[in-house]
Design an enzyme around this catalytic site. Structure first.
Site, PDB file in Angstrom:
ATOM      1  N   ASP A   1       0.835  -1.199   0.000  1.00  0.00           N
ATOM      2  CA  ASP A   1       0.000   0.000   0.000  1.00  0.00           C
ATOM      3  C   ASP A   1       0.881   1.264   0.000  1.00  0.00           C
ATOM      4  O   ASP A   1       1.888   1.315   0.705  1.00  0.00           O
ATOM      5  CB  ASP A   1      -0.857  -0.051   1.276  1.00  0.00           C
ATOM      6  CG  ASP A   1      -1.970   0.968   1.312  1.00  0.00           C
ATOM      7  OD1 ASP A   1      -2.878   0.870   0.471  1.00  0.00           O
ATOM      8  OD2 ASP A   1      -1.935   1.852   2.180  1.00  0.00           O
TER       9      ASP A   1
ATOM     10  N   GLU B   1       1.736  -0.586  -4.868  1.00  0.00           N
ATOM     11  CA  GLU B   1       0.713   0.381  -5.275  1.00  0.00           C
ATOM     12  C   GLU B   1       1.476   1.675  -5.550  1.00  0.00           C
ATOM     13  O   GLU B   1       1.640   2.521  -4.678  1.00  0.00           O
ATOM     14  CB  GLU B   1      -0.334   0.595  -4.172  1.00  0.00           C
ATOM     15  CG  GLU B   1      -1.461   1.501  -4.660  1.00  0.00           C
ATOM     16  CD  GLU B   1      -2.159   2.303  -3.565  1.00  0.00           C
ATOM     17  OE1 GLU B   1      -3.278   2.766  -3.815  1.00  0.00           O
ATOM     18  OE2 GLU B   1      -1.605   2.477  -2.467  1.00  0.00           O
TER      19      GLU B   1
HETATM   20  C1  GLC Z   1      -4.274   2.956  -0.573  1.00  0.00           C
HETATM   21  C2  GLC Z   1      -5.490   2.067  -0.487  1.00  0.00           C
HETATM   22  C3  GLC Z   1      -6.662   2.889  -0.063  1.00  0.00           C
HETATM   23  C4  GLC Z   1      -6.370   3.487   1.302  1.00  0.00           C
HETATM   24  C5  GLC Z   1      -5.070   4.278   1.278  1.00  0.00           C
HETATM   25  C6  GLC Z   1      -4.594   4.597   2.655  1.00  0.00           C
HETATM   26  O1  GLC Z   1      -4.406   3.907  -1.579  1.00  0.00           O
HETATM   27  O2  GLC Z   1      -5.701   1.417  -1.709  1.00  0.00           O
HETATM   28  O3  GLC Z   1      -7.834   2.115  -0.015  1.00  0.00           O
HETATM   29  O4  GLC Z   1      -7.416   4.323   1.694  1.00  0.00           O
HETATM   30  O5  GLC Z   1      -4.030   3.551   0.662  1.00  0.00           O
HETATM   31  O6  GLC Z   1      -4.137   3.432   3.287  1.00  0.00           O
END
Ligand code: GLC
Ligand code: CA
Length: 447
Positions: A182, A229
């Protein structure tokens, strides 16, 4: 090479005990279905204990399972059974921040990023206001890139790095085959806390963390996969590929569904991704309007064209649960909104309809509104999007190792070579031709 990753949003996938919340035994019960579909990996959004301020992305214990989802035994059983069906299980690691209810926040404040006063102009993604929250315990402010209940960890602290080394090994020892990371571009912040978002995210030192994690993965056979991500522009993606196995391509996901937008992104990605790494494509996730809505605009033919692209381009494809049945965003009335983000992300998080009467979801946590596109009906119908998806997953294996080359084609038609196969998709709503073959509006063909 490559593979199909199926992203599960566990609260909304399958409920085994009728409490309206999807859970781990629910996923386990659908493994045969997922094996039938042909996916190689399931990646689940977080299943850790969490106060759910940000629905699991505020982790209170990186070693556990939220009781809503079951127990650690349930997770072990899921991993083992998935493995027996040749499906890998990847978890979702949230290393940028923890929950403020994590015991670290009380016992190890030195794990977090602190400042006296308000040191810079950084803003919270969720509140749009200052990302620095006063903590009366210390009369100092801590950083929260996201919600105030999600304090950012200080990745300059060796102890934080050691904690996450342990967390990785704990799950790899339990035979977890990979992690989605993440906010992978955001872990390290500027040491001097300078003004400007460029000092809050995308710092060059973040790669050192992944170099270290890559070493840890090498202790295991088969080597687990690290997928970031990586919410960065396409030109920044290659840097992340240095130490991550996969870096998610958000320029592709967020583009309009237009040939002239998507093809240059694909061509640039194919040029830029290092030769020993693979690209990755997706059009939906739990943070974005589902591709059947955003790209498909309700037209199932357009959605199938999108599936065609995602599943026939080289490398990895991610299907977000429901993409395989052209599931559109749910309609969530204002009083049922549960998300803290604005606009709220509830529409892309509504339950997966397994049947037309929806009886598998009793009083679900988010409303199940439209069941016209559901798994059972589509499984019975060989002409359904579910069967279309399954066939593409089967067919992509024939050219999985082949490179990509754009081929000349008529306006509105996208043709590319994959070895001795040609993939061609009509990206318009009028019929077109390619090399003497007629393509219906939005039709994709493997020749
Ligand atoms: C990432 C996740 C999202 C979350 C954010 C904070 O972007 O995909 O769902 O709110 O991180 O953890
Ligand atoms: Ca349940």
């Amino acid at each position: 090479m490559g593979g199909v990753i199926y992203q599960i949003y566990p609260r909304s996938f399958a409920d085994s005990n009728g409490d309206g919340i999807g859970d781990l035994p629910g996923i386990r019960a659908q493994l045969d279905h997922l094996a039938w579909l042909g996916v190689d990996v399931i990646w689940s959004s977080p299943t850790f204990p969490s106060p759910n301020v940000d629905w699991g992305y505020d982790v209170a214990d990186y070693y556990g399972v939220h009781p809503d989802f079951g127990t650690l035994d349930d997770l072990d059983a899921l991993i083992a059974e998935a493995k027996s069906k040749h499906i890998e299980v990847w978890l979702d690691l949230v290393p940028n921040h923890s929950s403020d209810r994590h015991r670290w926040f009380a016992e190890h404040p030195e794990y977090y990023v602190w400042a006296k006063g308000r040191p810079n102009d950084w803003r919270s993604v969720f509140t749009g206001k200052t990302a620095w929250r006063l903590d009366k315990r210390f009369d100092r402010r801590y950083l929260h890139q996201f919600a105030p209940e999600q304090p950012d960890l200080d990745w300059w602290a060796d102890a934080v790095r050691d904690e996450f080394d342990r967390i990785l090994r704990f799950w790899f020892d339990r035979r977890v085959s990979g992690f989605r990371i993440d906010v992978a571009h955001g872990l390290i912040k500027d040491k001097l806390l300078r003004d400007g978002v460029r000092y809050m995210r995308e710092r060059p030192e973040v790669h050192e963390i992944y170099a270290r994690w890559q070493q840890i993965t090498l202790e295991y056979h088969p080597k687990p996969t690290l997928m970031g991500e990586t919410y960065v522009s396409l030109d920044k993606l290659p840097a992340y590929y240095r130490y991550l196995d996969l870096a998610q391509n958000f320029d592709f996901c967020r583009a309009d569904f237009e040939l002239d937008e998507l093809r240059p992104i694909v061509e640039q990605t194919m040029r830029d991704v290092p030769a020993d790494r693979e690209p990755i494509w997706f059009g939906s996730n739990h943070d974005h309007s589902r591709m059947a809505t955003r790209w498909g605009k309700g037209d199932e033919r357009r959605h199938r064209a999108a599936l065609f692209l995602v599943l026939t381009l080289p490398g990895y494809a991610i299907l977000y649960q429901g993409d395989e049945i052209a599931l559109e965003d749910g309609k969530v009335p204002r009083r049922r909104i549960t998300d803290l983000a604005r606009p709220p992300r509830d529409p892309e998080r509504t339950p997966l309809p397994w049947t037309r009467d929806g009886e598998e979801w009793r009083d679900p946590w988010l409303p199940l509104t439209n069941t016209s596109r559901n798994v059972a009906d589509q499984k019975d119908d060989p002409s359904s999007t579910l069967h279309y998806t399954r066939l593409l997953i089967e067919q992509r294996k024939q050219f999985a190792d082949e490179s990509y080359e754009t081929l000349p084609s008529a306006k509105g038609v996208w043709a590319y070579r994959r070895g001795d196969r040609t993939c061609v998709v009509n990206m318009t709503d009028t019929s077109a031709t390619h090399e003497g073959r007629t393509l219906q509006p939005w039709q994709g063909l493997i020749l």
